[in-house]
Write a protein that holds these residues in place. Structure first.
Motif, short mmCIF file in Angstrom:
data_model
loop_
_atom_site.label_atom_id
_atom_site.label_comp_id
_atom_site.label_asym_id
_atom_site.label_seq_id
_atom_site.Cartn_x
_atom_site.Cartn_y
_atom_site.Cartn_z
N GLU A 255 46.38 54.21 33.27
CA GLU A 255 45.26 53.85 34.15
C GLU A 255 45.21 52.35 34.40
N CYS A 256 45.46 51.55 33.36
CA CYS A 256 45.46 50.10 33.57
C CYS A 256 46.47 49.73 34.65
N TYR A 257 47.61 50.42 34.64
CA TYR A 257 48.64 50.18 35.66
C TYR A 257 48.15 50.65 37.03
N GLU A 258 47.64 51.86 37.04
CA GLU A 258 47.11 52.46 38.27
C GLU A 258 46.03 51.58 38.91
N LEU A 259 45.24 50.92 38.07
CA LEU A 259 44.14 50.10 38.56
C LEU A 259 44.58 48.66 38.86
N GLY A 260 45.86 48.39 38.67
CA GLY A 260 46.39 47.06 38.98
C GLY A 260 46.04 46.00 37.94
N LEU A 261 45.70 46.44 36.72
CA LEU A 261 45.33 45.47 35.68
C LEU A 261 46.55 44.98 34.91
N ILE A 262 47.60 45.79 34.85
CA ILE A 262 48.87 45.38 34.23
C ILE A 262 50.01 45.75 35.19
N ASP A 263 51.20 45.18 34.95
CA ASP A 263 52.27 45.45 35.92
C ASP A 263 53.47 46.18 35.34
N LYS A 264 53.35 46.61 34.08
CA LYS A 264 54.39 47.49 33.55
C LYS A 264 53.81 48.36 32.43
N PHE A 265 54.55 49.39 32.06
CA PHE A 265 54.10 50.29 31.00
C PHE A 265 54.77 49.94 29.67
N PRO A 266 54.07 50.16 28.57
CA PRO A 266 54.77 50.12 27.28
C PRO A 266 55.46 51.46 27.01
N LYS A 267 56.42 51.43 26.10
CA LYS A 267 56.93 52.67 25.51
C LYS A 267 55.92 53.10 24.45
N ILE A 268 55.69 54.39 24.34
CA ILE A 268 54.81 54.87 23.29
C ILE A 268 55.67 55.53 22.20
N VAL A 269 55.52 55.05 20.98
CA VAL A 269 56.25 55.65 19.86
C VAL A 269 55.24 56.35 18.95
N GLY A 270 55.49 57.61 18.66
CA GLY A 270 54.62 58.38 17.77
C GLY A 270 55.24 58.44 16.38
N VAL A 271 54.36 58.47 15.37
CA VAL A 271 54.85 58.55 13.99
C VAL A 271 54.17 59.72 13.28
N GLN A 272 54.96 60.55 12.63
CA GLN A 272 54.40 61.64 11.82
C GLN A 272 54.90 61.54 10.39
N ALA A 273 54.18 62.22 9.51
CA ALA A 273 54.65 62.34 8.13
C ALA A 273 55.78 63.37 8.12
#
Ligand SMILES: *Cc1c(COP(=O)(O)O)cnc(C)c1O
Ligand SMILES: [Zn+2]
Length: 411
Positions: A255-273
Motif C-alpha cells: 500500500e505504501c508503494y501504491e500510495l506513492g509513499l515509497i518507490d520500491k518493495f522489500p523482500k519479505i522473509v518469514g521465519v518458523q520454528a
C-alpha cells in the motif's frame, strides 16, 4: 462513501460488498479468507507525506485514512503503534549487516504486535454495534483483545490452549475476560471458538477469518517506511504462525508503494520454528496445500499446526520475492539472550524468532551484508518467563554479608 471498494476471496477471487459478509468466502468456506480492497485513489489524495508531516498523532491512528473504519467512535484511548525503530550498531558481528533495524512491537499496550489488530477489531465491532467478542489464541491475540475490549466495555470469551504461558492467561483474567483453557492444541481451541462464535453469535476477533484485523497489522509497515524517511528496507523479517502478521506486513508495504509513499518493495522473509513449520514446507514445495504435523516449539505464539492464514503468507513470500527460513528452539533461546544483552530489547521466543532467522540467514550465506534489514520483535519477553529462564541461566544466592559476597565476586 466507504473507503472499502470490496472484499475479495484470496482463494477463488469472488468479490463481495462490505455490507453483505462478515467473515470468509461463501464458496471456499474457512480457506476463503477475504482481503479488504480499499479505494486507493481516494486514500492517495488524503494520506500524503505532507499530511503526515503535519500530523501530531504518533500512534497507529496516524494512518487512519488507510484503515477501513467509517466511524472513529470505537477507537480506544490506548497508545498503540508508532513503536520505536532502533538502528542497531551492536550486532554487526552476529548479523553481518551494516544496516540493521529492530522494530520493537513489544512496546504496545498489552506488549505484543497483536494490539494493532485488536485496536481495529474492537473499533470495528463498535461500528457494527456488537457487544460481545471472542478469540482463539495461542495467548497474545487474546490478551490483546481482552485489554482493548475491557476499555471499550465489550464482553469477551477467550479460548486458549491449556498450555498457554501463565503471564498471558493472567492478562486475560485481570482484564476480566471469560477464559476457557482448552484441553488440547491451539488448532483445537480455534475449532471450538469458531463453533461457539457461530452458535452464540459472538463477533470473532480471529485475524484468520475476520478480514479487518490484518488492516491493523499492516500499519507496522507504514511506520517502518516513515521512520526510515520514506524509504523501504531491502528485507523485512517476520516470525510466522498463522500467517496473518506476515500477510499484514506485506500488505502495508504494497500500500505504501501504491500510495506513492515509497518507490520500491522489500523482500519479505518469514521465519518458523523447525518443528512447527507448515508454511516453510508448503513454500519450499511450491504448493498452497498445508500438511498438518503436531507443532513442537517453545515459541508458543507460533506453535501452529495448520496456518489459518497460510494463503496470505505464501502470497507475501511469492509476490515480494522472499523466502522462509527455519530455526531451532535452541537458536531462538540464543537469539533471545543476544538481543537482550546487545540491544536491551527483551522479546518472548516468537518475538525474537525473526532475529534468530537473520542470524540463520547469515549462516546460510543468504545475506550480502549491505542490505538494509528490519527485524520485527513481536512480543515481550515478560510474557513467557519460563522460556526466558531457560535462556537466562541462574542467579547467585548470597548471605547479606560482604565476606560471603567475596566468595563469588573476585575483582
Ligand atoms: C501472533 C504472533 C506471531 C505470529 O503471527 P501470525 O499472524 O500468527 O503469523 C509472532 N510473534 C508473536 C509474539 C505473536 O504473538
Ligand atoms: Zn472463495
Amino acid at each position: 462513501m466507504s473507503k472499502v471498494l470490496k472484499l475479495k476471496c484470496v482463494k477463488c477471487g469472488r468479490e463481495y460488498n462490505e455490507s453483505e459478509i462478515f467473515y470468509t468466502c461463501r464458496d471456499c468456506g474457512i480457506d476463503g479468507i477475504l482481503d479488504v480492497v480499499l479505494d486507493y485513489e481516494r486514500i492517495r489524495k488524503e494520506l500524503t507525506r505532507e499530511y503526515l508531516k503535519n500530523n501530531k498523532d504518533y500512534s497507529l491512528w496516524r494512518y487512519l485514512p488507510a484503515i477501513p473504519l467509517e466511524e472513529t467512535g470505537g477507537i480506544q484511548p490506548l497508545q498503540v503503534g508508532w513503536t520505536p525503530l532502533y538502528n542497531i550498531k551492536s550486532l554487526s558481528k552476529e548479523t553481518g549487516l551494516s544496516s540493521f533495524f529492530l522494530k520493537d512491537d513489544s512496546r504496545n499496550p498489552t506488549a505484543s504486535l497483536k494490539d494493532r489488530a485488536s485496536a481495529v477489531g474492537v473499533a470495528k465491532a463498535i461500528e457494527l454495534g456488537r457487544t460481545v467478542m471472542c478469540a482463539a489464541s495461542t495467548g497474545n491475540a487474546a490478551s490483546s483483545l481482552s485489554g482493548f475490549a475491557a476499555v471499550a466495555g465489550i464482553k469477551t470469551y477467550i479460548f486458549v490452549p491449556e498450555t498457554a504461558p501463565e503471564a498471558k492467561v493472567t492478562q486475560l483474567l485481570i482484564y476480566g475476560s471469560n477464559v476457557f483453557l482448552v484441553k488440547g492444541t491451539y488448532d483445537e481451541a480455534v475449532e471450538l471458538c469458531f463453533k461457539a462464535a457461530e452458535e452464540f453469535g459472538w463477533y470473532n476477533r480471529s485475524c484468520a477469518i475476520n478480514p479487518y484485523l490484518v488492516e491493523g497489522k499492516k500499519i507496522i509497515s507504514y511506520e517502518i517506511c516513515e521512520q526510515l524517511g520514506w524509504k523501504a528496507p531491502d528485507i523485512a523479517v517476520v516470525a510466522v504462525g498463522d500467517g496473518c502478521t506476515i500477510g499484514g506486513v506485506w500488505k502495508g508495504f504494497k500500500e505504501c508503494y501504491e500510495l506513492g509513499l515509497i518507490d520500491k518493495f522489500p523482500k519479505i522473509v518469514g521465519v518458523q520454528a523447525a518443528n512447527s513449520n507448515p508454511v516453510t514446507r508448503a513454500f519450499n514445495k511450491n504448493t498452497y496445500e498445508f500438511e498438518y504435523r503436531v507443532p513442537e516449539t517453545l515459541a508458543d505464539s507460533i506453535s501452529v499446526g495448520i496456518p489459518r492464514n497460510g494463503i496470505k503468507a505464501l502470497n507475501a513470500l511469492h509476490e515480494s520475492g522472499g523466502y522462509m527460513v527455519d530455526v531451532s528452539d535452541e537458536e531462538i533461546l540464543t537469539a533471545m539472550k543476544i538481543l537482550a544483552q546487545k540491544t536491551g530489547v527483551f522479546g518472548e521466543p516468537a518475538g525474537v524468532t525473526s532475529f534468530a532467522g537473520i542470524m540463520k540467514m547469515k549462516e546460510l550465506g543468504l545475506l550480502k551484508g549491505d542490505e538494509k534489514v528490519v527485524s520485527i520483535v513481536s512480543g515481550s519477553g515478560l510474557k513467557d518467563i519460563k522460556s526466558a529462564m531457560k535462556a537466562a541461566g541462574k542467579a547467585n544466592h548470597v548471605e547479606p554479608d560482604l565476606e560471603d559476597l567475596k566468595r563469588i565476586v573476585h575483582v
